[in-house]
Scaffold this active site. Sequence first.
Site, mmCIF file in Angstrom:
data_model
loop_
_atom_site.group_PDB
_atom_site.id
_atom_site.type_symbol
_atom_site.label_atom_id
_atom_site.label_comp_id
_atom_site.label_asym_id
_atom_site.label_seq_id
_atom_site.Cartn_x
_atom_site.Cartn_y
_atom_site.Cartn_z
ATOM 1 C CB SER A 118 -0.964 0.003 1.187
ATOM 2 O OG SER A 118 -1.974 -0.959 0.971
ATOM 3 C CG HIS A 169 -13.007 2.121 2.825
ATOM 4 N ND1 HIS A 169 -12.322 1.269 1.974
ATOM 5 C CD2 HIS A 169 -12.452 1.965 4.040
ATOM 6 C CE1 HIS A 169 -11.394 0.635 2.663
ATOM 7 N NE2 HIS A 169 -11.448 1.034 3.912
ATOM 8 C CB CYS A 208 -10.093 3.045 -0.100
ATOM 9 S SG CYS A 208 -11.445 2.493 -1.144
#
Length: 173
Positions: free
Chosen positions: A13, A56, A69
């Site tokens: 991420s 989300h 996300c």
Amino acid sequence: NNRTMQNAYPPGSIFKLILSMIALEHNIIDDSWKINCNGVYDFHDTKFHCWKKGGHGSVNLSQSIQKSCNIFFYNLMQKIDLDFWYTEVTKFGFGQLTGIDLPSENKGLIPNKKYMNMTYKDRGGWSKGHLLNLSIGQGETLTTPLQIINFINIIANEGYCYKPHLNKLNKKE
């Protein structure tokens, strides 16, 4: 084996930050651009999932970074060309040696269209679907922990990168 500089791993991420910087720097989006994350991104006949099963909800860039996300970044990556992404990612030192003064450093792998076409030549070459995994630091992308630390230093130093150096102290008694 010095895993810090000789082994390469999918960065995960943290690559969402690079994609965010690319999008803002090149006015691809602004912080008001929103995506509705319901937990699933349908891409042709494949479903790509967010880490949060139920999603989300509506998120902008800042919220998508805070919540990490996946769906936001899948959507964002579809606005960017693979070779453009490659060029921008390598500006942060990925896919290159850091130049640390130790032997056998691994430069990792940042895929471009040429690499993807060669790797997937029996399956038609690269496709927009490959971009989805790249957007969240997965897929073919490989980086060393040292490159990740350098990237964090670039952010902390407002764009400046120091060349890593091993500092050996000589003790004299």
